[in-house]
Motif scaffolding. Structure first.
Motif, mmCIF file in Angstrom:
data_model
loop_
_atom_site.group_PDB
_atom_site.id
_atom_site.type_symbol
_atom_site.label_atom_id
_atom_site.label_comp_id
_atom_site.label_asym_id
_atom_site.label_seq_id
_atom_site.Cartn_x
_atom_site.Cartn_y
_atom_site.Cartn_z
ATOM 1 N N GLU A 263 -5.176 -0.772 -7.061
ATOM 2 C CA GLU A 263 -6.502 0.182 -6.789
ATOM 3 C C GLU A 263 -6.122 1.517 -6.539
ATOM 4 O O GLU A 263 -4.988 1.521 -5.437
ATOM 5 C CB GLU A 263 -7.020 -0.676 -5.598
ATOM 6 N N LEU A 264 -6.639 2.420 -7.066
ATOM 7 C CA LEU A 264 -6.379 3.904 -6.652
ATOM 8 C C LEU A 264 -7.412 4.166 -5.866
ATOM 9 O O LEU A 264 -8.595 4.383 -6.285
ATOM 10 C CB LEU A 264 -6.225 4.504 -7.964
ATOM 11 N N ILE A 265 -7.191 4.922 -4.511
ATOM 12 C CA ILE A 265 -8.046 5.613 -3.735
ATOM 13 C C ILE A 265 -7.521 6.898 -3.678
ATOM 14 O O ILE A 265 -6.352 7.334 -3.296
ATOM 15 C CB ILE A 265 -8.009 4.747 -2.263
ATOM 16 N N VAL A 266 -8.632 7.836 -3.870
ATOM 17 C CA VAL A 266 -8.426 9.124 -3.789
ATOM 18 C C VAL A 266 -9.136 9.716 -2.540
ATOM 19 O O VAL A 266 -10.430 9.812 -2.412
ATOM 20 C CB VAL A 266 -8.802 9.974 -5.235
ATOM 21 N N VAL A 267 -8.574 10.437 -1.458
ATOM 22 C CA VAL A 267 -9.416 10.720 -0.386
ATOM 23 C C VAL A 267 -9.618 12.350 -0.435
ATOM 24 O O VAL A 267 -8.780 13.198 -1.099
ATOM 25 C CB VAL A 267 -8.763 10.500 0.904
ATOM 26 N N ASP A 268 -10.701 12.732 0.304
ATOM 27 C CA ASP A 268 -11.096 14.364 0.292
ATOM 28 C C ASP A 268 -10.475 14.895 1.320
ATOM 29 O O ASP A 268 -10.198 14.222 2.557
ATOM 30 C CB ASP A 268 -12.546 14.247 0.581
ATOM 31 N N VAL A 269 -10.051 16.093 1.135
ATOM 32 C CA VAL A 269 -9.277 16.791 2.330
ATOM 33 C C VAL A 269 -10.103 18.010 2.970
ATOM 34 O O VAL A 269 -10.575 18.728 2.193
ATOM 35 C CB VAL A 269 -7.770 17.219 1.748
ATOM 36 N N VAL B 267 0.839 -1.184 -0.094
ATOM 37 C CA VAL B 267 -0.013 -0.209 -0.097
ATOM 38 C C VAL B 267 0.772 1.284 0.005
ATOM 39 O O VAL B 267 1.739 1.448 1.043
ATOM 40 C CB VAL B 267 -0.941 0.191 1.236
ATOM 41 N N VAL B 268 0.608 1.873 -1.200
ATOM 42 C CA VAL B 268 1.600 3.216 -1.234
ATOM 43 C C VAL B 268 0.814 4.500 -0.618
ATOM 44 O O VAL B 268 -0.244 4.794 -1.133
ATOM 45 C CB VAL B 268 2.127 3.518 -2.581
ATOM 46 N N LEU B 269 1.387 5.324 0.112
ATOM 47 C CA LEU B 269 0.984 6.507 0.530
ATOM 48 C C LEU B 269 1.537 7.696 -0.066
ATOM 49 O O LEU B 269 2.703 8.015 0.310
ATOM 50 C CB LEU B 269 1.109 6.618 2.149
ATOM 51 N N ALA B 270 0.835 8.697 -0.843
ATOM 52 C CA ALA B 270 1.661 9.757 -1.594
ATOM 53 C C ALA B 270 0.546 10.801 -1.830
ATOM 54 O O ALA B 270 -0.286 10.428 -2.694
ATOM 55 C CB ALA B 270 2.306 8.984 -2.950
ATOM 56 N N VAL C 84 -2.251 -1.264 -3.896
ATOM 57 C CA VAL C 84 -3.165 0.092 -3.550
ATOM 58 C C VAL C 84 -2.163 1.316 -3.623
ATOM 59 O O VAL C 84 -1.112 1.295 -2.944
ATOM 60 C CB VAL C 84 -3.857 -0.226 -1.875
ATOM 61 N N LEU C 85 -2.896 2.336 -4.005
ATOM 62 C CA LEU C 85 -2.112 3.579 -3.766
ATOM 63 C C LEU C 85 -3.367 4.564 -3.259
ATOM 64 O O LEU C 85 -4.401 4.837 -3.929
ATOM 65 C CB LEU C 85 -1.607 4.210 -5.123
ATOM 66 N N ILE C 86 -2.981 5.125 -2.067
ATOM 67 C CA ILE C 86 -3.691 6.076 -1.559
ATOM 68 C C ILE C 86 -3.324 7.798 -1.735
ATOM 69 O O ILE C 86 -2.063 7.966 -1.168
ATOM 70 C CB ILE C 86 -3.778 6.096 -0.062
ATOM 71 N N THR C 87 -4.039 8.362 -2.319
ATOM 72 C CA THR C 87 -3.560 9.792 -2.526
ATOM 73 C C THR C 87 -4.550 10.810 -2.213
ATOM 74 O O THR C 87 -5.702 10.277 -1.829
ATOM 75 C CB THR C 87 -3.043 9.980 -3.978
ATOM 76 N N ASP C 88 -4.417 12.035 -2.670
ATOM 77 C CA ASP C 88 -5.386 13.077 -2.272
ATOM 78 C C ASP C 88 -6.104 13.694 -3.626
ATOM 79 O O ASP C 88 -5.499 13.241 -4.496
ATOM 80 C CB ASP C 88 -5.000 14.141 -1.186
ATOM 81 N N GLY C 89 -7.179 14.516 -3.237
ATOM 82 C CA GLY C 89 -7.849 14.992 -4.384
ATOM 83 C C GLY C 89 -7.123 16.063 -5.299
ATOM 84 O O GLY C 89 -7.483 16.447 -6.358
ATOM 85 N N PRO D 185 -4.033 15.288 -10.361
ATOM 86 C CA PRO D 185 -4.522 15.913 -11.642
ATOM 87 C C PRO D 185 -5.499 14.812 -12.281
ATOM 88 O O PRO D 185 -5.030 13.494 -12.012
ATOM 89 C CB PRO D 185 -3.624 16.410 -12.372
ATOM 90 N N VAL D 186 -6.529 15.170 -12.832
ATOM 91 C CA VAL D 186 -7.171 14.045 -13.554
ATOM 92 C C VAL D 186 -6.513 12.973 -14.567
ATOM 93 O O VAL D 186 -6.555 11.981 -14.445
ATOM 94 C CB VAL D 186 -8.411 14.655 -14.498
ATOM 95 N N GLU D 187 -5.538 13.722 -15.069
ATOM 96 C CA GLU D 187 -4.511 12.913 -16.218
ATOM 97 C C GLU D 187 -3.769 12.078 -15.306
ATOM 98 O O GLU D 187 -3.490 10.794 -15.824
ATOM 99 C CB GLU D 187 -3.648 13.570 -17.123
ATOM 100 N N ALA D 188 -3.232 12.517 -14.273
ATOM 101 C CA ALA D 188 -2.407 11.425 -13.430
ATOM 102 C C ALA D 188 -3.184 10.325 -12.875
ATOM 103 O O ALA D 188 -2.758 9.186 -12.781
ATOM 104 C CB ALA D 188 -1.733 12.253 -12.334
ATOM 105 N N ARG D 189 -4.492 10.569 -12.516
ATOM 106 C CA ARG D 189 -5.425 9.593 -12.058
ATOM 107 C C ARG D 189 -5.291 8.636 -13.081
ATOM 108 O O ARG D 189 -5.439 7.304 -12.661
ATOM 109 C CB ARG D 189 -6.765 10.092 -11.430
ATOM 110 N N ALA D 190 -5.856 8.743 -14.333
ATOM 111 C CA ALA D 190 -5.949 7.854 -15.224
ATOM 112 C C ALA D 190 -4.828 7.164 -15.719
ATOM 113 O O ALA D 190 -4.811 6.112 -15.723
ATOM 114 C CB ALA D 190 -6.231 8.736 -16.699
#
Length: 258
Positions: free
Chosen positions: A251-257, A206-209, A230-235, A238-243
């Motif tokens: 699994e990509l998890i994007v959290v709200d801050v 699980v990578v936290l970045a 799993v990669l957990i990042t924040d909102g 960028p959209v292109e990076a998420r893609a």
């Protein structure tokens, strides 16, 4: 003290420590918060420092330049906290987990005090300290020996031998940077080695970045993006990076801050 003299002194402090907080500078120089922020603005406009939430760090690190733990700890604090809270939800009672060095993994460590029967393996002094400050009789903390880095990580053959004899359910890995071309990277060659050992010892990675790690490249690659379950990042990512990331990690998890 004249403003130019104070700014020179502030810059020297930042060079010595890698980063400083506004509150520390206010206390040290006996001036207002607004005055210090103006000083930091002047230094930032000259390209000498980067302003971050609550303080400033040295500007423009190269691929082999490693900021200290204190410098990194004042960057993206809200994002790191949100990422750590989501990561903590993956930890279950009775697990054996590993936490690499890093400010986000250190934030995660502070959230594990209530997990029953947990065993935590780490090469991070701040991670171990966070767990020791909230001890549980049914938790075990394993801190490797080794050579200390600016990130307060323990590395080298002693640390690698200790990790090589263990097996854990989850590894929470903090990274300096990530990109499709270079994968997950670090500016410290020794940390790259110990992080690879941690990956080999774990069943799931699980990578936290936070979003600022995108397209930041350190000198040494730890692992390709596809190695992350799993990669957990924040909102802020960028959209292109998420893609791009979503095509490679499990699994990509994007959290709200907040």
């Amino acid at each position: 003290m004249l403003a130019q003299q104070r700014q020179t002194a502030i810059l020297e402090l930042i060079r010595q420590r890698g980063g400083v907080r506004v509150s520390h500078l206010v206390s040290r120089f006996g001036v207002s918060d607004m005055t210090i922020r103006r000083d930091l603005e002047v230094l930032a406009e000259r390209g000498l420092v980067d302003k971050v939430h609550g303080g400033a760090t040295l500007a423009g690190p190269g691929s082999a330049e490693e900021p200290g733990f204190a410098a990194k700890s004042i960057r993206q604090q809200a994002e790191k906290r949100a990422i750590a809270e989501r990561a903590a939800a993956l930890v279950e009672p009775g697990m054996a987990i590993a936490l690499s060095a890093g400010t986000t993994t250190a934030a995660l460590a502070t959230l594990l005090a209530d997990v029953r029967g947990l065993t935590v393996v780490t090469n991070s002094i701040p991670v171990a300290d966070a767990l020791y400050q909230n001890p549980r009789a049914d938790q075990t903390v394993v801190l490797t020996g080794g050579i200390r880095t600016p990130s307060d990580a323990l590395t080298g053959p002693v640390a690698e031998a200790a990790i090589g004899a263990l097996n854990v359910d989850l590894l929470f890995l903090g990274v300096h940077g990530m990109s499709p071309r270079t994968g997950f990277t670090t500016p410290n060659l020794l940390e790259a080695g110990i992080n690879r050992c941690l990956i080999n010892a774990s069943r799931r990675l699980v990578v936290l970045a936070d979003h600022t790690k995108w397209e930041t490249i350190g000198i040494a690659t730890i692992a390709p993006l596809e190695d992350a379950d799993v990669l957990i990042t924040d909102g802020g990512l960028p959209v292109e990076a998420r893609a791009a990331i979503g095509e490679q990690v499990g699994e990509l998890i994007v959290v709200d801050v907040e």
